[in-house]
Design a protein around this motif. Structure first.
Motif, PDB file in Angstrom:
ATOM      1  N   THR A   1       0.858  -1.182   0.000  1.00  0.00           N
ATOM      2  CA  THR A   1       0.000   0.000   0.000  1.00  0.00           C
ATOM      3  C   THR A   1       0.901   1.241   0.000  1.00  0.00           C
ATOM      4  OG1 THR A   1      -0.146   0.478   2.377  1.00  0.00           O
ATOM      5  CG2 THR A   1      -1.559  -1.281   1.532  1.00  0.00           C
ATOM      6  N   SER A   2       0.266   2.403  -0.044  1.00  0.00           N
ATOM      7  CA  SER A   2       1.015   3.661   0.019  1.00  0.00           C
ATOM      8  C   SER A   2       1.208   4.139   1.458  1.00  0.00           C
ATOM      9  CB  SER A   2       0.281   4.741  -0.785  1.00  0.00           C
ATOM     10  OG  SER A   2      -1.021   4.954  -0.243  1.00  0.00           O
ATOM     11  N   ILE A   3       0.723   3.370   2.432  1.00  0.00           N
ATOM     12  CA  ILE A   3       0.801   3.786   3.835  1.00  0.00           C
ATOM     13  C   ILE A   3       2.169   3.463   4.409  1.00  0.00           C
ATOM     14  CG2 ILE A   3      -0.189   3.532   6.132  1.00  0.00           C
ATOM     15  CD1 ILE A   3      -2.027   4.924   4.158  1.00  0.00           C
ATOM     16  N   ASN A   4       2.933   4.505   4.686  1.00  0.00           N
ATOM     17  CA  ASN A   4       4.237   4.404   5.346  1.00  0.00           C
ATOM     18  C   ASN A   4       4.518   5.774   5.952  1.00  0.00           C
ATOM     19  OD1 ASN A   4       6.790   3.880   6.259  1.00  0.00           O
ATOM     20  ND2 ASN A   4       7.676   3.448   4.244  1.00  0.00           N
ATOM     21  N   ARG A   5       3.817   6.059   7.044  1.00  0.00           N
ATOM     22  CA  ARG A   5       3.849   7.423   7.572  1.00  0.00           C
ATOM     23  C   ARG A   5       3.505   7.437   9.059  1.00  0.00           C
ATOM     24  NH1 ARG A   5      -1.355   8.793   8.550  1.00  0.00           N
ATOM     25  NH2 ARG A   5      -3.032   7.976   7.222  1.00  0.00           N
ATOM     26  N   ALA A   6       3.754   8.609   9.652  1.00  0.00           N
ATOM     27  CA  ALA A   6       3.357   8.832  11.041  1.00  0.00           C
ATOM     28  C   ALA A   6       1.843   8.941  11.124  1.00  0.00           C
ATOM     29  CB  ALA A   6       4.008  10.098  11.579  1.00  0.00           C
ATOM     30  N   LEU A   7       1.286   8.385  12.187  1.00  0.00           N
ATOM     31  CA  LEU A   7      -0.163   8.439  12.370  1.00  0.00           C
ATOM     32  C   LEU A   7      -0.584   9.799  12.911  1.00  0.00           C
ATOM     33  CD1 LEU A   7      -0.736   4.906  13.941  1.00  0.00           C
ATOM     34  CD2 LEU A   7      -1.294   5.629  11.608  1.00  0.00           C
ATOM     35  N   LYS A   8      -1.753  10.237  12.472  1.00  0.00           N
ATOM     36  CA  LYS A   8      -2.307  11.498  12.956  1.00  0.00           C
ATOM     37  C   LYS A   8      -2.984  11.275  14.308  1.00  0.00           C
ATOM     38  CE  LYS A   8      -3.360  12.501   8.114  1.00  0.00           C
ATOM     39  NZ  LYS A   8      -4.472  12.696   7.136  1.00  0.00           N
ATOM     40  N   ASP A   9      -3.189  12.375  15.019  1.00  0.00           N
ATOM     41  CA  ASP A   9      -3.797  12.279  16.351  1.00  0.00           C
ATOM     42  C   ASP A   9      -5.175  11.640  16.301  1.00  0.00           C
ATOM     43  OD1 ASP A   9      -1.578  13.419  17.469  1.00  0.00           O
ATOM     44  OD2 ASP A   9      -2.422  15.438  17.608  1.00  0.00           O
ATOM     45  N   ASP A  10      -5.968  11.978  15.264  1.00  0.00           N
ATOM     46  CA  ASP A  10      -7.325  11.437  15.199  1.00  0.00           C
ATOM     47  C   ASP A  10      -7.358   9.989  14.723  1.00  0.00           C
ATOM     48  OD1 ASP A  10      -6.676  11.819  12.555  1.00  0.00           O
ATOM     49  OD2 ASP A  10      -8.435  13.021  12.058  1.00  0.00           O
ATOM     50  N   GLU A  11      -6.194   9.419  14.411  1.00  0.00           N
ATOM     51  CA  GLU A  11      -6.113   8.011  14.032  1.00  0.00           C
ATOM     52  C   GLU A  11      -5.668   7.129  15.203  1.00  0.00           C
ATOM     53  OE1 GLU A  11      -4.966   8.531   9.297  1.00  0.00           O
ATOM     54  OE2 GLU A  11      -3.353   8.502  10.805  1.00  0.00           O
ATOM     55  N   ILE A  12      -5.415   7.761  16.341  1.00  0.00           N
ATOM     56  CA  ILE A  12      -4.964   7.030  17.531  1.00  0.00           C
ATOM     57  C   ILE A  12      -5.918   7.337  18.679  1.00  0.00           C
ATOM     58  CG2 ILE A  12      -3.074   6.660  19.152  1.00  0.00           C
ATOM     59  CD1 ILE A  12      -1.195   7.856  17.034  1.00  0.00           C
ATOM     60  N   PHE A  13      -6.545   6.303  19.198  1.00  0.00           N
ATOM     61  CA  PHE A  13      -7.396   6.463  20.374  1.00  0.00           C
ATOM     62  C   PHE A  13      -6.756   5.697  21.519  1.00  0.00           C
ATOM     63  CE2 PHE A  13     -11.196   4.892  22.857  1.00  0.00           C
ATOM     64  CZ  PHE A  13     -11.387   6.092  23.532  1.00  0.00           C
ATOM     65  N   CYS A  14      -6.358   6.427  22.552  1.00  0.00           N
ATOM     66  CA  CYS A  14      -5.659   5.816  23.681  1.00  0.00           C
ATOM     67  C   CYS A  14      -6.445   6.037  24.962  1.00  0.00           C
ATOM     68  CB  CYS A  14      -4.260   6.407  23.822  1.00  0.00           C
ATOM     69  SG  CYS A  14      -3.339   5.776  25.256  1.00  0.00           S
ATOM     70  N   ILE A  15      -6.601   4.972  25.725  1.00  0.00           N
ATOM     71  CA  ILE A  15      -7.239   5.018  27.040  1.00  0.00           C
ATOM     72  C   ILE A  15      -6.257   4.478  28.069  1.00  0.00           C
ATOM     73  CG2 ILE A  15      -8.987   3.917  28.479  1.00  0.00           C
ATOM     74  CD1 ILE A  15     -10.271   6.028  26.914  1.00  0.00           C
ATOM     75  N   GLN A  16      -6.022   5.234  29.133  1.00  0.00           N
ATOM     76  CA  GLN A  16      -5.175   4.730  30.214  1.00  0.00           C
ATOM     77  C   GLN A  16      -6.027   3.894  31.152  1.00  0.00           C
ATOM     78  OE1 GLN A  16      -2.942   7.622  32.452  1.00  0.00           O
ATOM     79  NE2 GLN A  16      -1.957   6.074  33.739  1.00  0.00           N
ATOM     80  N   LEU A  17      -5.893   2.577  31.035  1.00  0.00           N
ATOM     81  CA  LEU A  17      -6.686   1.657  31.842  1.00  0.00           C
ATOM     82  C   LEU A  17      -6.215   1.629  33.284  1.00  0.00           C
ATOM     83  CD1 LEU A  17      -6.821  -1.342  29.327  1.00  0.00           C
ATOM     84  CD2 LEU A  17      -8.544   0.443  29.643  1.00  0.00           C
ATOM     85  N   GLY A  18      -4.933   1.877  33.495  1.00  0.00           N
ATOM     86  CA  GLY A  18      -4.357   1.842  34.837  1.00  0.00           C
ATOM     87  C   GLY A  18      -2.968   2.442  34.799  1.00  0.00           C
ATOM     88  N   GLN A  19      -2.278   2.356  35.907  1.00  0.00           N
ATOM     89  CA  GLN A  19      -0.954   2.969  36.007  1.00  0.00           C
ATOM     90  C   GLN A  19       0.018   2.389  34.988  1.00  0.00           C
ATOM     91  OE1 GLN A  19       0.688   2.680  39.949  1.00  0.00           O
ATOM     92  NE2 GLN A  19       2.560   3.816  39.437  1.00  0.00           N
TER      93      GLN A  19
END
Length: 644
Positions: free
Chosen positions: A51-69
Motif C-alpha cells: 500500500t502507500s501507507i508508510n507514515r506517522a499516524l495522525k492524532d485522530d487516528e490514535i485512540f488511547c485510554i489509560q486503563l491503569g498505572q
C-alpha cells in the motif's frame, strides 16, 4: 515498601505490549488495530505492505485510554477511500519513535517464513470462521487454537478465511474459576488498575475485595446483591430476597471494572500469565473447593498454553464480535422483571455497567469505530482521564441507553450482526415471561437492511431456528415460572418477535439466500429451511457452532437429540402445532450420520459459500484436530411438506 518494590520488579519483567495486536474492522477503506501497552507510546508510524501507507499516524487516528498505572489501550483506525488492496497479503508494522517496532520481538506472532503479521482483504466472502462460548476453565480444548492451525495451513489467498466472527460469550464475567479470580487480583495490583466506590454495595469500595484462595467461591452469598420485591407463585405470595445474578456458577462473579479489564487481558494474551504464580494447594479452602481449585487450575494451564496461538490468529485475521449474556452476566435482560430488579438497584446496575464498559473497550469499539465517536468516546475519555463515581455512572447510563451495538459489513453477501440483548420486546402479559430477542423497531430495522439484497449472512447470538424439543422444555418451564432457570430465550419464545421474524423471511423483497450464524447453546448443528407451499426461495440455512471452549452435558444432549428426532422430525405432524409450521426444516447429518443431528465437541465453525450465497461446506474444526462436516439432508422423491 517491600511490596511496592516487588511490584516494580514484576512490571519491569513485563514486555512493552501486554495484549494484542488484534485486527478488527478491516476492509478496502478501513484498517483497525487494537493492542495494550504497559507505558504510553510516542510518535507512531504505520507501515502497510503493498500500500502507500508508510507514515506517522495522525492524532485522530490514535485512540488511547489509560486503563491503569501500567496499562494503555490503543485503537488505531485509518479510514480512506481505496486504503487497502484486495486479494493481496498485507503485512503491517507499527513503529514507536522511542521503542522501535512494537510487534517485532513478540515470540510466535508470525507464521513460518514471514517477517510481519499479514492479512487479506476479500470483499466477497467465500469462506469464514465463526463460533461462540469460550470458557477458560472448561475441560475442552480451545477452538481458537485449531483456528490458528487452520490459518497456518492456508497457504493461498483463496484458502485464507475472509474474517473471524465471534458471536457471543467471548468472556464469562459471571463464571470465573478460583485460580482465574486469584490471577485477576494479581493483575489489578501489578498494573495499578483503578479502584471504585459503590452505592448500596455489600462493601463500600473495591479496595476491600480480597483475592486470597481462601476467599474464593463465596461472592454469591457475601458480595452479590439480592432483590427487594415480593415473589409470586401460583400458590401464594411471600417476601423473599432473590439473587439478581441468576447464574448457578456465580460464586466468583466479577464486580469491579478493574476485574473485568483484567479478565480480558488474561483471556487474550499470555504475557501477564508469565508473571503470575498460582498455588496448587491452599490450606484455607474447604476440601471440596480445594478439589475444585485443582481441577480448574489444570484446565486453565492448558488454556494458557494455547494463548500464543490465539494471539497469532487474532493478529492475522480481521475479527468481529457481538455480545451475548455471559459477556455481561447470565440471563442479561431475559425478562422485564429481571431488568426491573437489576437496574433499580444501584450496586447491581454498577456491576452490569462495568461489564458493558469492558465490552465496549475490548470488543465493541473495534467492530464499527465510527459509531462510537460522537456519543461514547467523549465519556470514555472523561472517565478514564478522571476516574470517579459520577463519571463512571454517567458512562454506564449512556451505554445502557445506547442502541448502536449492531452493525453491518459491506461485503458480498452482506453481513448483518444483530444486537439481541438490549433492544428487547418485553412481555405485556407477564413481566416474568421471556422478552423477545428484538423489538418491533429493531426487527423493522433488520428488514430494511435486508430489502433488495440477493444474499445475506445474519449473525444472531441465539439460533433463530433451534432444537424444537429444547424450546418446548423451555416453554414448559416458563409456564411454571422458571424461565430464568432454563435460560428460556429463543426467537420463538415471544409471539410478537416470532411472528415478525417469520414474516420477514416470507417478504418478497428479502433475499433469496439467508445464512444465519449462531452460537450460545454449547452444541453445533445445521438446518436447511424452506417455505412450505412455495416453489423457489428463499433458501435459509441455520448454522450453529458452539462452543469454542464449552460443551453441553453429553448424556443429556444425546437424549434430546434422539427425542427431538422422534417428536419433531421432518415428517412429524407435531410440527403443525408450532409457530414454525409455515417452514420445512431439515437437519443436516454430521459426517453423514443417519440419525444424529447435534454435535457436542468444542471447536471453530468453518463455512464456505458459492457466488450465489449458498453454503458449499459447513464444518466444525474441532479442538482435538478432528472435523465434523454437515452433509445435506437426503432428498426424497415426494416431500411430505407439500402435503401438510
Amino acid at each position: 515498601m517491600q511490596a511496592a518494590n516487588d511490584i516494580k520488579h514484576v512490571v519491569r519483567q513485563l514486555p512493552l505490549v501486554l495484549a494484542g495486536p488484534i485486527l478488527r474492522h478491516c476492509d478496502e477503506s478501513n484498517f483497525t488495530l487494537w493492542f495494550v501497552s504497559k507505558t504510553p507510546l510516542n510518535t507512531l508510524k504505520l507501515q502497510l505492505e503493498n500500500t502507500s501507507i508508510n507514515r506517522a499516524l495522525k492524532d485522530d487516528e490514535i485512540f488511547c485510554i489509560q486503563l491503569g498505572q501500567h496499562a494503555y489501550q490503543y485503537l488505531i483506525t485509518l479510514s480512506e477511500n481505496t486504503l487497502l488492496p484486495q486479494h493481496t497479503f498485507i503485512g503491517y508494522t507499527l513503529i514507536d519513535s522511542k521503542f522501535g517496532s512494537l510487534f517485532e520481538n513478540i515470540s510466535d506472532l508470525r507464521y513460518e517464513g514471514k517477517t510481519t503479521p499479514q492479512f487479506v482483504i476479500k470483499p466477497n466472502i467465500d469462506n469464514l470462521l465463526h463460533g461462540s462460548c469460550r470458557n477458560p476453565h472448561h475441560f475442552s480444548d480451545d477452538g481458537l487454537v485449531r483456528a490458528d492451525k487452520h490459518i497456518e495451513n492456508a497457504q493461498t489467498i483463496d484458502e485464507r478465511p475472509t474474517l473471524l466472527m465471534l458471536s457471543g460469550d467471548q468472556v464469562y464475567v459471571d463464571d470465573i474459576a478460583g485460580p482465574m479470580l486469584y490471577a485477576i487480583g494479581k493483575v489489578i495490583t501489578i498494573l495499578g488498575l483503578n479502584s471504585e466506590a459503590f452505592i448500596d454495595g455489600t462493601v463500600p469500595s473495591s479496595d476491600l475485595f480480597r483475592y486470597n484462595p481462601s476467599d474464593m467461591y463465596q461472592r454469591h452469598s457475601q458480595l452479590l446483591p439480592k432483590t427487594q420485591y415480593k415473589a409470586k407463585t401460583a400458590i401464594t405470595r411471600w417476601y423473599i430476597n432473590h439473587p439478581i445474578f441468576t447464574s448457578s456458577l456465580a460464586e466468583n462473579h466479577l464486580i469491579s471494572l478493574a476485574e473485568v479489564i483484567s479478565l480480558y487481558l488474561l483471556t487474550w494474551s499470555p504475557e501477564l500469565w508469565r508473571v503470575i504464580d498460582i498455588p496448587q494447594e491452599n490450606t484455607g479452602l474447604y476440601p471440596i473447593n480445594q478439589q475444585r481449585w485443582c481441577e480448574e487450575l489444570k484446565h486453565i494451564k492448558r488454556f494458557v498454553k494455547g494463548l500464543p496461538n490465539v494471539r497469532r490468529l487474532l493478529a492475522h485475521l480481521p475479527t468481529y464480535m457481538i455480545f451475548d449474556d455471559h459477556d455481561i452476566t447470565d440471563d442479561w435482560n431475559l425478562t422485564a422483571k429481571w431488568e426491573q430488579a437489576a437496574y433499580e438497584h444501584a450496586f447491581s446496575k454498577r456491576i452490569i455497567g462495568n461489564a458493558l464498559i469492558g465490552y465496549t473497550l475490548f470488543q465493541g469499539l473495534g467492530n464499527a469505530p465510527k459509531k462510537f465517536d460522537a456519543e461514547i468516546i467523549p465519556h470514555l475519555n472523561q472517565y478514564f482521564s478522571s476516574p470517579n463515581s459520577e463519571h463512571q455512572d454517567n458512562l454506564i447510563n449512556l451505554l445502557l441507553k445506547f442502541e448502536n451495538w449492531h452493525y453491518t459489513l459491506n461485503t458480498s453477501p452482506k453481513l448483518v450482526v444483530l444486537d439481541t440483548r438490549t433492544r428487547r420486546w418485553r412481555s405485556e402479559s407477564n413481566l416474568g415471561k421471556p422478552s423477545g430477542l428484538m423489538d418491533w423497531e429493531a426487527l423493522m430495522d433488520l428488514q430494511h437492511e435486508l430489502m433488495n439484497q440477493s444474499k445475506v449472512i445474519i449473525i444472531s447470538a441465539a439460533p433463530m431456528f433451534g432444537v424444537k424439543l429444547i424450546e418446548a422444555v423451555q416453554r414448559m418451564a416458563t409456564l411454571c415460572g422458571g424461565s430464568l432457570l432454563v435460560d428460556a430465550e429463543n426467537w420463538m419464545a415471544h409471539p410478537g418477535t416470532a411472528n415478525s421474524l417469520l414474516s420477514i423471511f416470507q417478504h418478497k423483497k428479502t433475499p433469496e439466500q439467508f445464512i444465519i450464524l449462531s452460537g450460545d447453546v454449547h452444541y453445533s448443528f445445521s438446518y436447511d429451511i424452506h417455505l412450505r407451499f412455495r416453489t423457489g426461495g428463499p433458501d435459509i440455512y441455520q448454522i450453529t457452532c458452539s462452543g469454542i471452549k464449552n460443551q453441553f452435558p453429553d448424556k443429556l444432549l444425546n437424549g434430546f437429540d434422539k427425542l427431538n428426532g422422534w417428536l419433531y422430525g421432518h415428517f412429524s405432524p407435531l410440527n403443525l402445532l408450532t409457530k414454525r409450521k409455515r417452514l420445512s426444516i431439515r437437519g443436516r447429518r454430521p459426517n453423514g450420520h443417519s440419525s444424529q443431528r447435534l454435535v457436542n465437541n468444542s471447536g471453530i465453525g468453518y463455512l464456505a459459500i458459492d457466488d450465489k450465497g449458498a453454503p458449499t461446506q459447513i464444518s466444525v474444526l474441532h479442538s482435538d484436530m478432528n472435523t465434523t462436516d454437515f452433509h445435506p439432508p437426503r432428498q426424497h422423491r415426494k416431500e411430505f411438506k407439500d402435503l401438510l
